[in-house]
Design an enzyme around this catalytic site. Structure first.
Site, PDB file in Angstrom:
ATOM      1  N   LYS A  62      -4.005  -0.667  -8.497  1.00 12.61           N
ATOM      2  CA  LYS A  62      -3.905  -2.131  -8.644  1.00 12.61           C
ATOM      3  C   LYS A  62      -4.557  -2.606  -9.937  1.00 12.61           C
ATOM      4  O   LYS A  62      -5.602  -2.108 -10.334  1.00 12.61           O
ATOM      5  CB  LYS A  62      -4.551  -2.790  -7.425  1.00 12.61           C
ATOM      6  CG  LYS A  62      -4.456  -4.283  -7.347  1.00 12.61           C
ATOM      7  CD  LYS A  62      -3.042  -4.816  -7.493  1.00 12.61           C
ATOM      8  CE  LYS A  62      -2.060  -4.252  -6.479  1.00 12.61           C
ATOM      9  NZ  LYS A  62      -0.659  -4.629  -6.755  1.00 12.61           N
ATOM     10  N   ASP A 118      -1.678   4.251  -6.240  1.00 12.17           N
ATOM     11  CA  ASP A 118      -0.256   4.137  -5.891  1.00 12.17           C
ATOM     12  C   ASP A 118       0.558   5.296  -6.450  1.00 12.17           C
ATOM     13  O   ASP A 118       1.650   5.579  -5.983  1.00 12.17           O
ATOM     14  CB  ASP A 118       0.302   2.814  -6.412  1.00 12.17           C
ATOM     15  CG  ASP A 118      -0.425   1.660  -5.738  1.00 12.17           C
ATOM     16  OD1 ASP A 118      -1.541   1.328  -6.179  1.00 12.17           O
ATOM     17  OD2 ASP A 118       0.095   1.133  -4.748  1.00 12.17           O
ATOM     18  N   GLY A 159       0.865  -1.183   0.000  1.00 10.34           N
ATOM     19  CA  GLY A 159       0.000   0.000   0.000  1.00 10.34           C
ATOM     20  C   GLY A 159       0.900   1.231   0.000  1.00 10.34           C
ATOM     21  O   GLY A 159       1.846   1.323   0.807  1.00 10.34           O
TER      22      GLY A 159
HETATM   23  O1  MRU Z   1       0.611  -4.007  -4.502  1.00 11.05           O
HETATM   24  P1  MRU Z   1       0.003  -3.275  -3.347  1.00 11.05           P
HETATM   25  O2  MRU Z   1      -0.840  -4.132  -2.467  1.00 11.05           O
HETATM   26  O3  MRU Z   1       1.035  -2.481  -2.587  1.00 11.05           O
HETATM   27  O4  MRU Z   1      -0.944  -2.230  -4.054  1.00 11.05           O
HETATM   28  C1  MRU Z   1      -1.779  -1.374  -3.326  1.00 11.05           C
HETATM   29  C2  MRU Z   1      -2.886  -0.871  -4.144  1.00 11.05           C
HETATM   30  O5  MRU Z   1      -2.843  -0.868  -5.346  1.00 11.05           O
HETATM   31  C3  MRU Z   1      -4.057  -0.352  -3.434  1.00 11.05           C
HETATM   32  O6  MRU Z   1      -5.209  -0.584  -4.182  1.00 11.05           O
HETATM   33  C4  MRU Z   1      -4.079   1.060  -3.136  1.00 11.05           C
HETATM   34  O7  MRU Z   1      -5.164   1.696  -3.570  1.00 11.05           O
HETATM   35  C5  MRU Z   1      -2.968   1.951  -3.224  1.00 11.05           C
HETATM   36  S1  MRU Z   1      -2.419   2.184  -1.592  1.00 11.05           S
HETATM   37  C6  MRU Z   1      -3.624   3.057  -0.721  1.00 11.05           C
END
Ligand code: MRU
Length: 379
Positions: A266, A255, A65
């Site tokens: 994601k 992200d 995250g």
């Molecule tokens: O690969 P991750 O679990 O680190 O990715 C996190 C995400 O994509 C979340 O959906 C998120 O929205 C971003 S962090 C608040």
């Protein structure tokens, strides 16, 4: 057995204890995190004792995250300064942490913050300053996410009014942008927690989020512990629900967001935004200021998309009837698999950005008006 998280004011409690996702050991230099690779089957605290531990925790997704990656990066630099506060080690720490994960821009932001503070200081003052700045980054993240929650809560309340207070408000979210993705509160889930706490009947559609299943493993776990009604769905169901009027709005995290409002999140987020657009369903992205990449203008061109190991696609981890957690192959051996971890949702598909400063349009002009100091290149 995992303890129940109870609602208390504005924070989360696990087994009667208030948790953040990262914290320093009292009177010491070590850092503690929750190993998110074990959830929802086991709640385990892990100590980080070195730069290497912090880099491993980020790269292997014990923490993940964007905001939490930023906070862990800051403490990773602090751990490096504890071991050796020299210029050479500061540079080494920054280079090592930079290589852990490429997409979440909070990592780069935290490194810039730490370098800015530390490189100006005499070597003897660096360790204390590093821990202090890392702690401030964590406190700021909690305050930012709480403000995102307040701003998004108003938006959910408006939707509820539009529905003539007919309950519930059905919100679809993707991946995990809850308190586990931040230091506390979350980004996309903060408005949902605040609305739920205020008595608005919310129901959340939780996307599974293959391949790592952050939706089922983390989001459903968080929401269940907090008592927020929710239903888990596999990743392909959202469009179908939208066509049948079973989604009132979508809220996701990000992200990295460009200065023009393109959103990297994601993998699978883009398809949800397309379906929402086709069905006239508001699609909001919740984000803290440090997730905006002011140097990026075009999401497709300027944001590196993490490619992860294909084993995350060909295998799945789950709990057996006897309680043991096992990883199993779910695909034929020999067939190629690709694992693209993020995608880009163009600004044109986004109804609005929920930030700590308010809700704004996803456009260069609107973001510049909301963060004038950043748009003008000030630190
Ligand atoms: O690969 P991750 O679990 O680190 O990715 C996190 C995400 O994509 C979340 O959906 C998120 O929205 C971003 S962090 C608040």
């Amino acid at each position: 057995m995992i303890g129940r998280i109870e609602r208390s004011g504005h924070t989360m409690i696990v087994d009667g204890k208030h948790y953040r996702t990262i914290w320093p050991v009292e009177d010491g230099w070590q850092i503690v995190i929750i190993d998110q690779t074990l959830l929802p089957f086991e709640f385990k605290e892990v100590r980080l004792e070195s730069l290497e531990d912090a880099a491993h925790a980020i790269a292997e997704m014990l923490v993940r995250g964007a905001p939490l990656i930023g906070a862990t990066t800051a403490y990773g630099v602090a751990l490096a300064m504890h071991a050796d506060p020299s210029n050479a080690n500061l540079n080494h720490a920054c280079e090592k942490l930079l290589k852990t994960r490429p997409t979440a821009v909070n990592l780069r932001w935290a490194l810039r913050e730490m370098q800015h503070v530390l490189s100006a200081l005499p070597i003897g003052q660096r360790e204390q300053a590093a821990y202090q700045r890392a702690a401030e980054i964590c406190d700021d993240d909690v305050a930012i996410c709480s403000a995102i929650g307040d701003n998004g809560h108003r938006l959910i309340a408006d939707q509820w009014e539009k529905k003539n207070r007919q309950s519930p408000i059905n919100i679809l979210t993707h991946c995990n942008a809850g308190w586990l993705a931040t230091v506390d509160w979350g980004t996309a889930l903060a408005p949902i927690y605040k609305a739920h706490n205020a008595g608005i009947p919310v129901h959340v559609w939780v996307d599974e989020t293959r391949p790592r299943n952050q939706g089922f493993n983390l989001t459903a776990w968080e929401l269940a512990q907090h008592g927020v009604p929710h239903t888990m769905i596999v990743d392909n169901v959202g469009g179908h629900l939208m066509q049948r009027g079973q989604v009132d709005l979508c809220i996701v995290g990000t992200d990295r967001t460009t200065s023009t409002g393109d959103v990297c999140n994601k993998i699978g987020t883009y398809l949800k935004a397309l379906a929402a657009c086709d069905n006239d369903i508001p699609f909001y992205v919740a984000l803290p200021g440090p997730t905006i990449d002011w140097d990026a203008k075009d999401g497709l061109q300027d944001i590196p998309i993490e490619q992860r190991a294909s084993i995350e696609v060909t295998h799945m981890t789950g709990q057996m009837e006897d309680g043991r957690v096992r990883t199993l192959r779910i695909a034929p051996e020999g067939s190629a698999a690709e694992n693209h971890a993020f995608d880009i949702t163009p600004a044109s598909l986004i109804t609005g950005l929920i930030t700590e400063r308010g809700v704004t349009e996803a456009s260069q002009a609107a973001l510049a008006a909301m963060y004038p100091e950043k748009a003008e290149g000030q630190p």
